[in-house]
Scaffold this active site. Sequence first.
Site, mmCIF file in Angstrom:
data_model
loop_
_atom_site.group_PDB
_atom_site.id
_atom_site.type_symbol
_atom_site.label_atom_id
_atom_site.label_comp_id
_atom_site.label_asym_id
_atom_site.label_seq_id
_atom_site.Cartn_x
_atom_site.Cartn_y
_atom_site.Cartn_z
ATOM 1 N N ASP A 10 43.393 9.720 3.542
ATOM 2 C CA ASP A 10 42.067 9.127 3.696
ATOM 3 C C ASP A 10 41.074 10.236 4.039
ATOM 4 O OD1 ASP A 10 43.345 6.770 3.262
ATOM 5 O OD2 ASP A 10 42.901 5.881 5.223
ATOM 6 N N ASP A 131 41.553 -6.927 0.119
ATOM 7 C CA ASP A 131 41.627 -6.631 1.552
ATOM 8 C C ASP A 131 41.312 -7.890 2.343
ATOM 9 O OD1 ASP A 131 42.053 -3.990 0.785
ATOM 10 O OD2 ASP A 131 39.913 -3.534 0.828
#
Length: 244
Positions: A10, A131
């Site tokens: 990330d 998500d």
Amino acid sequence: MTLIVFPAIDLKAGQVVRLAEGDMDRATVYGDDPAAQAMIFAEQGADYLHVVDLDGAFAGASVNGEAVAAIVAQFPGHVQLGGGIRNRESIEKWFDLGVSRVVIGTAALENPDLVREAANDFPGGIVVAVDAKDGMVATRGWADVSTIEVVDMARRFEDAGVAALLFTDVGRDGMLKGCNVQATVDLARAVRIPVIASGGVKGIAEIHVLALHARDGIEGVITGRALYDGRLDLAAALSVAAAA
């Protein structure tokens, strides 16, 4: 069927980080050389990477492009990229750069035709991120929560030709609470699209359980903090995933 293990990189301001529950103000920095981290994962046996431009997810456009390009140039396997990919130009740019698959989340909810057209033009290259916050779809870097249920969102793309669904329980992401295995398996059983598990993986036991559900449609699992904190050995995870 072999479970794919995706080590996660990330990116925030060019650094390798992990967030707690998707909160940009709760970032732990694990390194300032993303390409070097990619090579560490390659040396440990990874054939796949999951890369997220966190700044891009909030900005709605690429922010960490240089870091992504460096990763793609170095990593010998497949790179799956998400974060701020919301138009055709961005999709084409990343495929031209050498990314294997792009992950589309916010745009999948707001502009489903973009996903359908891209899935048709780039077979096997489009992943839809689903998500979840309390069962509802979260978008824009998880900052917004819609009124659409996860399963309903996923079913919109069953005939679109997308490669996979990336399912993340936002409340568990980066928290080492354990992946929401049951919700992931339930989603995989409810749709005809392979599902990638993500969010909160804390150890080898979850890799084993998810691998046992590969026949239910679980294609892979993304793991980040557990690797960086030493709670999960990547080579061991790859071995368990291949053996199930």
